[in-house]
Write a protein that holds these residues in place. Sequence first.
Motif, mmCIF file in Angstrom:
data_model
loop_
_atom_site.group_PDB
_atom_site.id
_atom_site.type_symbol
_atom_site.label_atom_id
_atom_site.label_comp_id
_atom_site.label_asym_id
_atom_site.label_seq_id
_atom_site.Cartn_x
_atom_site.Cartn_y
_atom_site.Cartn_z
ATOM 1 N N GLY A 1 7.119 -15.610 6.493
ATOM 2 C CA GLY A 1 7.673 -16.700 5.712
ATOM 3 C C GLY A 1 7.069 -16.798 4.328
ATOM 4 O O GLY A 1 7.364 -17.737 3.586
ATOM 5 N N LEU A 2 6.203 -15.846 3.962
ATOM 6 C CA LEU A 2 5.702 -15.746 2.596
ATOM 7 C C LEU A 2 6.615 -14.825 1.794
ATOM 8 O O LEU A 2 7.255 -13.937 2.361
ATOM 9 N N PRO A 3 6.670 -14.981 0.475
ATOM 10 C CA PRO A 3 7.340 -13.959 -0.326
ATOM 11 C C PRO A 3 6.638 -12.626 -0.117
ATOM 12 O O PRO A 3 5.418 -12.583 0.063
ATOM 13 N N TYR A 4 7.387 -11.542 -0.114
ATOM 14 C CA TYR A 4 6.843 -10.226 0.209
ATOM 15 C C TYR A 4 7.176 -9.233 -0.897
ATOM 16 O O TYR A 4 8.283 -9.242 -1.443
ATOM 17 N N ALA A 5 6.214 -8.373 -1.225
ATOM 18 C CA ALA A 5 6.403 -7.326 -2.227
ATOM 19 C C ALA A 5 6.065 -5.976 -1.619
ATOM 20 O O ALA A 5 4.973 -5.796 -1.066
ATOM 21 N N ALA A 6 6.999 -5.046 -1.701
ATOM 22 C CA ALA A 6 6.776 -3.679 -1.230
ATOM 23 C C ALA A 6 6.017 -2.906 -2.302
ATOM 24 O O ALA A 6 6.466 -2.804 -3.439
ATOM 25 N N MET A 7 4.863 -2.377 -1.930
ATOM 26 C CA MET A 7 4.029 -1.652 -2.879
ATOM 27 C C MET A 7 4.469 -0.196 -3.003
ATOM 28 O O MET A 7 4.922 0.416 -2.033
ATOM 29 N N GLU A 8 4.309 0.343 -4.209
ATOM 30 C CA GLU A 8 4.600 1.742 -4.481
ATOM 31 C C GLU A 8 3.386 2.371 -5.148
ATOM 32 O O GLU A 8 2.414 1.688 -5.492
ATOM 33 N N ALA A 9 3.436 3.678 -5.345
ATOM 34 C CA ALA A 9 2.276 4.410 -5.867
ATOM 35 C C ALA A 9 1.829 3.905 -7.232
ATOM 36 O O ALA A 9 0.657 4.038 -7.595
ATOM 37 N N ALA A 10 2.733 3.315 -7.994
ATOM 38 C CA ALA A 10 2.406 2.861 -9.352
ATOM 39 C C ALA A 10 1.795 1.468 -9.402
ATOM 40 O O ALA A 10 1.420 1.010 -10.485
ATOM 41 N N HIS A 11 1.687 0.785 -8.268
ATOM 42 C CA HIS A 11 1.127 -0.566 -8.265
ATOM 43 C C HIS A 11 -0.399 -0.513 -8.172
ATOM 44 O O HIS A 11 -0.958 0.165 -7.307
ATOM 45 N N TRP A 12 -1.043 -1.262 -9.046
ATOM 46 C CA TRP A 12 -2.504 -1.364 -9.087
ATOM 47 C C TRP A 12 -2.892 -2.826 -9.228
ATOM 48 O O TRP A 12 -2.188 -3.611 -9.870
ATOM 49 N N CYS A 13 -4.034 -3.187 -8.640
ATOM 50 C CA CYS A 13 -4.651 -4.476 -8.946
ATOM 51 C C CYS A 13 -5.794 -4.203 -9.917
ATOM 52 O O CYS A 13 -6.653 -3.346 -9.654
ATOM 53 N N ILE A 14 -5.817 -4.910 -11.020
ATOM 54 C CA ILE A 14 -6.758 -4.605 -12.096
ATOM 55 C C ILE A 14 -8.079 -5.334 -11.858
ATOM 56 O O ILE A 14 -8.148 -6.570 -11.887
#
Length: 249
Positions: free
Chosen positions: A116-129
């Motif tokens: 029930g939370l918003p969801y984001a599908a991660m891909e190879a280009a996603h980074w947390c800075i």
Amino acid sequence: MKTLLLLCSGLLFASSLQAGTDRRSGWTDARQLVLVTIPEWDSHDGTLHAFDRTDAGWRAARAPTPVSIGRAGAAWGIGLHEPQPGPRKREGDGRSPAGVFALGTAFGYARSARTGLPYAAMEAAHWCIDVADSPLYNRIVDAREVGTAAVAGSTEPMRLDLHAAGDQRYELGFVIEHNAAGEAGAGSCIFAHLWGKPGQPTAGCTAMAPPAMRDLLEWLDASRHPVFVLLPDSEYRRLQASWSLPRLP
């Protein structure tokens, strides 16, 4: 609970870590509570509890489950709570942030998840800075949108399986909104995610077994304003009544 799919790019998902607004009203209105308690400030193992708020008060929603936190224990983070005396979370200290925090976006390797939370599908280009002097500090970004130079130096690829020999820790998780305004050096990229190995401590996140994570995400509902609380036992006893937290056995 229905399956939610949120396709995000660039700074749209990043904004969930840098809301920069006072959300204490969300804490007051919280109808779901994810609570982690640890024996001492320096402990790296703890217990996760889940509670629903009813007209009669908090009631347990799930059985307690073991979790691991930062390898050096915990320290006060920046969240929905007022500043407290004691150790303070800093970048790279190996401590998980203590306090009360909003829950951000759920994320994972799959295209969708039951939550029930918003969801984001991660891909190879996603980074947390996690580079403290970056203008994108404490944001999840897409290198295709911000450029490869903007993610240089970050140690937090969101597809660990693609960048770190099949690592499954970020296969499923959610953002814990510590330091949402992105104060430099105050700690970044704080998540709940899967264990690397059972009981293995983290760099500052909260980790658990895959079945526990799936069950937790299915229960969580953004419309019920869930919050995440992490406290050592001594601080829980001190703050339980004034913070209107549930009594523990």
